[in-house]
Write a protein that holds these residues in place. Structure first.
Motif, mmCIF file in Angstrom:
data_model
loop_
_atom_site.group_PDB
_atom_site.id
_atom_site.type_symbol
_atom_site.label_atom_id
_atom_site.label_comp_id
_atom_site.label_asym_id
_atom_site.label_seq_id
_atom_site.Cartn_x
_atom_site.Cartn_y
_atom_site.Cartn_z
ATOM 1 N N UNK A 188 -30.799 20.888 6.878
ATOM 2 C CA UNK A 188 -32.098 21.486 6.537
ATOM 3 C C UNK A 188 -32.603 20.983 5.185
ATOM 4 N N UNK A 189 -31.715 20.853 4.211
ATOM 5 C CA UNK A 189 -32.121 20.314 2.917
ATOM 6 C C UNK A 189 -32.551 18.859 3.015
ATOM 7 N N UNK A 190 -31.829 18.088 3.808
ATOM 8 C CA UNK A 190 -32.161 16.679 3.993
ATOM 9 C C UNK A 190 -33.470 16.485 4.725
ATOM 10 N N UNK A 191 -33.746 17.337 5.706
ATOM 11 C CA UNK A 191 -35.030 17.253 6.410
ATOM 12 C C UNK A 191 -36.182 17.542 5.464
ATOM 13 N N UNK A 192 -36.012 18.552 4.613
ATOM 14 C CA UNK A 192 -37.057 18.870 3.639
ATOM 15 C C UNK A 192 -37.262 17.704 2.679
ATOM 16 N N UNK A 193 -36.165 17.088 2.250
ATOM 17 C CA UNK A 193 -36.268 15.941 1.352
ATOM 18 C C UNK A 193 -36.937 14.762 2.065
#
Length: 120
Positions: free
Chosen positions: A102-107
């Motif tokens: 989820x953090x990587x998708x946001x990034x």
């Protein structure tokens, strides 16, 4: 640390990679490919985040579970400690993989937005 605990984390990451590749393929084929580029950025970012935190989560989960088992006095032998370590590794890998995803998708979406803002 239990040997092979990191492998459990990488197994989860590998599965996530297959899912990401399938999502990119689905978005970039067919009649409507307008979402192809954004999906590619998001899925790539999610995979990188998942790989990073999934591997570390597996290691951390194994260490924590093994430590708790030893602290609680699991004395049925080394096999029980190893099994508990692998269960902890699986839980840690899953948690790390999901958080990284989820953090990587946001990034990835942020990188895409900046690319669009500055280069188009």
């Amino acid at each position: 640390m239990i040997k092979g605990a990191k492998a459990v984390g990488w197994l989860a990451v590998g599965l996530d990679g297959v899912i990401a590749a399938d999502n990119i393929k689905e978005a970039c084929t067919g009649d409507d490919t307008c979402q192809c580029e954004i999906v590619s950025y998001k899925e790539t970012g999610g995979l990188l985040g998942s790989a990073l935190l999934g591997g570390y989560g597996g290691s951390a989960g194994a260490a924590i579970a093994t430590g708790i088992a030893i602290f609680l006095g699991v004395t049925t032998g080394g096999v029980a400690i190893i099994a508990i370590g692998f269960i902890g590794a699986g839980i840690g890998a899953y948690a790390g993989s999901k958080a990284g995803d989820s953090g990587g998708e946001a990034f990835g979406e942020m990188v895409y937005q900046k690319k669009v803002e500055y280069f188009k």
